[in-house]
Design a protein around this motif. Structure first.
Motif, short mmCIF file in Angstrom:
data_model
loop_
_atom_site.label_atom_id
_atom_site.label_comp_id
_atom_site.label_asym_id
_atom_site.label_seq_id
_atom_site.Cartn_x
_atom_site.Cartn_y
_atom_site.Cartn_z
N ASP A 108 0.87 -1.17 0.00
CA ASP A 108 0.00 0.00 0.00
C ASP A 108 0.91 1.23 0.00
OD1 ASP A 108 -2.38 -1.43 0.03
OD2 ASP A 108 -2.61 -1.33 2.21
N TYR A 136 1.36 5.30 0.82
CA TYR A 136 0.85 6.35 1.70
C TYR A 136 1.55 7.68 1.45
CZ TYR A 136 -1.20 2.55 4.40
OH TYR A 136 -1.93 1.45 4.77
N GLN A 137 0.77 8.75 1.64
CA GLN A 137 1.32 10.10 1.61
C GLN A 137 0.74 10.84 2.81
OE1 GLN A 137 0.26 12.75 -1.70
NE2 GLN A 137 2.44 13.25 -1.82
N ASN A 138 1.63 11.36 3.64
CA ASN A 138 1.22 12.06 4.87
C ASN A 138 0.28 11.20 5.72
OD1 ASN A 138 2.68 14.35 4.03
ND2 ASN A 138 0.94 15.01 2.78
N GLY A 139 0.56 9.89 5.82
CA GLY A 139 -0.22 8.99 6.64
C GLY A 139 -1.52 8.50 6.03
N LYS A 140 -1.87 8.98 4.83
CA LYS A 140 -3.12 8.58 4.18
C LYS A 140 -2.82 7.65 3.00
CE LYS A 140 -7.02 10.43 1.61
NZ LYS A 140 -7.49 11.52 0.79
N LYS A 141 -3.54 6.51 2.93
CA LYS A 141 -3.36 5.58 1.80
C LYS A 141 -3.86 6.24 0.52
CE LYS A 141 -4.39 0.90 0.19
NZ LYS A 141 -4.92 1.08 -1.12
N ILE A 142 -2.98 6.31 -0.48
CA ILE A 142 -3.35 6.95 -1.74
C ILE A 142 -3.23 6.03 -2.95
CG2 ILE A 142 -2.75 9.25 -0.92
CD1 ILE A 142 -0.23 8.91 -2.87
#
Length: 161
Positions: free
Chosen positions: A73, A75-81
């Motif tokens: 997975d 992630y960017q800044n803690g968010k799955k993208i």
């Protein structure tokens, strides 16, 4: 028609310049370096492995052609993208070398990459960007990967278009 002798060709940045008869000459500049109109986009992401499997093909045990399949997975800044899938094929045994082909699926499109990985793996690996789709169509550059634990990596994309 005028004849132009093709001796004394001038090398320009690794390419040989040839004048074509009848073609107009452009004004010359003293700077012979190639000029590129590329934009580079730097993207910082984190990959977290979600699945991994070794596939034993051919002879029992580790042999040429065996594969390692990995899913991550992104992630960017803690968010799955997005996500990343890669298949590595053993191309040499002892010392081990794997040819790895992978695709990063991101919100603006996909980025394809490949690398030849020698084991034991070095602390950082640069993966060549071999193309893409969507906003990354025609992309080049590389992805610098650095381990951040056993199942996590920091990714720095240097995408040129």
């Amino acid at each position: 028609m005028r004849k132009i002798k093709l001796r004394n060709l001038l090398p320009v940045a690794g390419v040989t310049a040839v004048l074509v008869a009848g073609a107009p000459l452009a004004s010359a500049s003293s700077d012979t370096r190639p000029h590129y109109d590329h934009r580079t986009e730097v993207i910082q992401l984190v990959a977290k492995q979600t699945q991994a499997e070794s596939v034993d093909l051919g002879k029992k045990g580790l042999s040429l052609g065996d594969q390692r399949v990995i899913a991550e997975d992104i992630y960017q800044n803690g968010k799955k993208i997005g996500d990343h899938s890669v298949v590595c094929t053993y191309t040499h045994i002892s010392p081990d070398a794997l040819q790895c082909l992978g695709t990063f699926a991101l919100p603006k499109g996909q980025i394809a990459g490949q690398a030849l990985l020698h084991l034991p793996a070095p602390p950082a690996v640069d993966v060549s960007i071999t193309g893409g789709s969507g906003a990354y169509a025609g992309a080049g550059g590389y992805v610098h990967t650095v381990p951040a634990g056993t199942t996590e990596r920091r990714l720095t994309f240097n995408v040129t278009r």
